[in-house]
Design a protein around this motif. Structure first.
Motif, mmCIF file in Angstrom:
data_model
loop_
_atom_site.group_PDB
_atom_site.id
_atom_site.type_symbol
_atom_site.label_atom_id
_atom_site.label_comp_id
_atom_site.label_asym_id
_atom_site.label_seq_id
_atom_site.Cartn_x
_atom_site.Cartn_y
_atom_site.Cartn_z
ATOM 1 N N LEU A 1 22.028 19.110 -5.413
ATOM 2 C CA LEU A 1 23.217 18.696 -6.156
ATOM 3 C C LEU A 1 23.412 19.670 -7.312
ATOM 4 C CD1 LEU A 1 22.688 14.821 -6.458
ATOM 5 C CD2 LEU A 1 24.402 15.972 -5.037
ATOM 6 N N LEU A 2 24.669 19.960 -7.636
ATOM 7 C CA LEU A 2 24.960 20.864 -8.748
ATOM 8 C C LEU A 2 26.176 20.362 -9.514
ATOM 9 C CD1 LEU A 2 24.056 23.630 -10.006
ATOM 10 C CD2 LEU A 2 25.981 24.631 -8.761
ATOM 11 N N TYR A 3 26.014 20.265 -10.833
ATOM 12 C CA TYR A 3 27.113 19.929 -11.738
ATOM 13 C C TYR A 3 27.464 21.207 -12.486
ATOM 14 C CZ TYR A 3 29.682 17.608 -15.509
ATOM 15 O OH TYR A 3 30.647 17.219 -16.406
ATOM 16 N N TYR A 4 28.696 21.694 -12.320
ATOM 17 C CA TYR A 4 29.069 23.027 -12.798
ATOM 18 C C TYR A 4 30.383 22.964 -13.556
ATOM 19 C CZ TYR A 4 30.520 27.963 -12.441
ATOM 20 O OH TYR A 4 30.948 29.241 -12.708
ATOM 21 N N LEU A 5 30.359 23.461 -14.808
ATOM 22 C CA LEU A 5 31.550 23.521 -15.649
ATOM 23 C C LEU A 5 31.852 24.987 -15.942
ATOM 24 C CD1 LEU A 5 30.684 20.664 -18.190
ATOM 25 C CD2 LEU A 5 32.177 20.518 -16.180
ATOM 26 N N PRO B 1 35.875 18.695 -8.432
ATOM 27 C CA PRO B 1 35.819 20.073 -8.949
ATOM 28 C C PRO B 1 34.541 20.431 -9.695
ATOM 29 C CG PRO B 1 37.993 19.141 -9.307
ATOM 30 C CD PRO B 1 37.137 18.016 -8.807
ATOM 31 N N ASP B 2 33.827 19.445 -10.250
ATOM 32 C CA ASP B 2 32.644 19.738 -11.059
ATOM 33 C C ASP B 2 31.319 19.478 -10.349
ATOM 34 O OD1 ASP B 2 34.381 20.320 -13.167
ATOM 35 O OD2 ASP B 2 34.376 18.226 -13.848
ATOM 36 N N LEU B 3 31.313 18.615 -9.351
ATOM 37 C CA LEU B 3 30.066 18.181 -8.713
ATOM 38 C C LEU B 3 30.074 18.537 -7.229
ATOM 39 C CD1 LEU B 3 27.380 16.609 -9.053
ATOM 40 C CD2 LEU B 3 28.650 14.536 -8.427
ATOM 41 N N SER B 4 28.974 19.136 -6.760
ATOM 42 C CA SER B 4 28.881 19.537 -5.359
ATOM 43 C C SER B 4 27.525 19.170 -4.782
ATOM 44 C CB SER B 4 29.116 21.044 -5.219
ATOM 45 O OG SER B 4 28.144 21.774 -5.948
ATOM 46 N N TRP B 5 27.461 19.157 -3.455
ATOM 47 C CA TRP B 5 26.210 18.891 -2.748
ATOM 48 C C TRP B 5 26.016 19.952 -1.673
ATOM 49 C CZ3 TRP B 5 26.403 18.139 2.535
ATOM 50 C CH2 TRP B 5 27.645 17.822 3.076
ATOM 51 N N GLY B 6 24.767 20.120 -1.250
ATOM 52 C CA GLY B 6 24.481 21.088 -0.201
ATOM 53 C C GLY B 6 23.231 20.707 0.563
ATOM 54 N N ALA C 1 23.512 23.571 -2.892
ATOM 55 C CA ALA C 1 24.805 23.209 -3.479
ATOM 56 C C ALA C 1 25.438 24.374 -4.224
ATOM 57 C CB ALA C 1 24.639 22.017 -4.421
ATOM 58 N N MET C 2 24.643 25.378 -4.606
ATOM 59 C CA MET C 2 25.173 26.540 -5.327
ATOM 60 C C MET C 2 26.219 27.302 -4.531
ATOM 61 S SD MET C 2 22.021 28.473 -7.112
ATOM 62 C CE MET C 2 20.563 27.589 -7.583
ATOM 63 N N MET C 3 26.212 27.168 -3.221
ATOM 64 C CA MET C 3 27.164 27.920 -2.406
ATOM 65 C C MET C 3 28.607 27.630 -2.798
ATOM 66 S SD MET C 3 25.521 27.994 1.446
ATOM 67 C CE MET C 3 25.074 26.262 1.562
ATOM 68 N N THR C 4 28.879 26.439 -3.322
ATOM 69 C CA THR C 4 30.254 26.072 -3.672
ATOM 70 C C THR C 4 30.774 26.825 -4.887
ATOM 71 O OG1 THR C 4 29.511 24.234 -5.065
ATOM 72 C CG2 THR C 4 29.929 23.754 -2.743
ATOM 73 N N THR C 5 29.890 27.492 -5.641
ATOM 74 C CA THR C 5 30.324 28.191 -6.854
ATOM 75 C C THR C 5 30.680 29.652 -6.595
ATOM 76 O OG1 THR C 5 28.078 28.885 -7.489
ATOM 77 C CG2 THR C 5 28.803 26.704 -8.205
ATOM 78 N N LEU C 6 30.498 30.126 -5.365
ATOM 79 C CA LEU C 6 30.802 31.525 -5.073
ATOM 80 C C LEU C 6 32.307 31.777 -5.138
ATOM 81 C CD1 LEU C 6 28.376 32.306 -2.118
ATOM 82 C CD2 LEU C 6 28.112 32.894 -4.515
ATOM 83 N N LYS C 7 32.685 32.833 -5.828
ATOM 84 C CA LYS C 7 34.100 33.179 -5.966
ATOM 85 C C LYS C 7 34.613 33.962 -4.764
ATOM 86 C CE LYS C 7 33.726 33.413 -11.027
ATOM 87 N NZ LYS C 7 32.283 33.130 -11.113
ATOM 88 N N GLU C 8 33.690 34.520 -3.976
ATOM 89 C CA GLU C 8 34.047 35.306 -2.802
ATOM 90 C C GLU C 8 32.853 35.341 -1.857
ATOM 91 O OE1 GLU C 8 34.887 39.176 -4.296
ATOM 92 O OE2 GLU C 8 32.898 39.454 -5.160
#
Length: 218
Positions: free
Chosen positions: A131-135, A102-107, A22-29
């Motif tokens: 699962l990742l909850y990211y603020l 926007p805050d919760l993702s899955w992978g 799920a961390m892949m969704t937090t990449l800025k580029e």
């Protein structure tokens, strides 16, 4: 590595594919990573990962990890020296991740695993879920991942073996006035233990100190 499962709640890291897809969704580029590690006793390991956003569908990634355990002396039942043999593991993963909001993702990853010891080898297929909850504004994240859920395809011998399923949970927080992120995690929660309390023996606290855009310490 010993601290790898500590980073189940990490973010903006191409290697996150291995710890929590799920961390892949937090990449800025788009990001790529290559690593090599030299251990004692002739043991080597390495990894390579690539992750990018695919249109508006989600994030995709691929990764390769290997471990070479070096060479060992080989003897028969009469203690005759038969030379040496090697052992190694390799896993190739492809993954997909998407935001629930926007805050919760899955992978999810699907990976092929190959392992060999001397002339014996085994293959397996497995899935990683996360699962990742990211603020981002608070620089806080919490994650959970279930790794290596799968089955053997071919066996070393006549008996089959279970894959080392691994359940990890954790959270992280970047300190306000320091370039330091603190990680708190529990790993290997699916291990069989005599007492329920022993499931919490793999409690870890780790840190990541960012020196600049290219160098960080863990």
């Amino acid at each position: 590595s010993a601290l790898a499962n500590s980073f189940v709640s990490s973010y903006d890291d191409a290697n996150g594919l291995f710890y929590n897809p799920a961390m892949m969704t937090t990449l800025k580029e788009t990001k790529a990573s290559v690593g090599f590690f030299k251990y004692l006793l002739d043991i080597n390991s390495g990894n390579a990962a690539y992750t990018t956003k695919y249109k508006d569908i989600g994030f995709v990634g691929a990764g390769l990890r290997y471990m070479d355990y070096g060479s060992f002396k080989k003897f028969d039942e009469q203690s005759n020296n038969l030379g040496t043999f090697g052992a190694s593991d390799l896993a190739f993963s492809v993954g997909f991740a998407k935001n629930f909001n926007p805050d919760l993702s899955w992978g999810v990853n699907v990976k092929f695993i190959y392992s060999n010891i001397d002339e014996y080898s085994s293959t397996a297929i497995a899935t990683d879920l996360g699962l990742l909850y990211y603020l981002p504004a608070s620089k806080f994240s919490a994650g959970v991942s279930l790794l290596n859920f799968g089955t053997q395809l071919t066996k070393y011998s006549n008996s089959s073996e279970d894959l080392p399923v691994n359940l990890n949970v954790g959270f992280s927080k970047q300190l306000e006035y320091l370039p330091l992120t603190v990680y708190v995690s529990l790993s290997n929660l699916t291990d069989k233990t005599d007492k329920f309390s022993e499931r919490f023996k793999n409690f870890k606290i780790a840190g990541e100190f960012v020196l600049n855009d290219y160098v960080d310490l863990r």
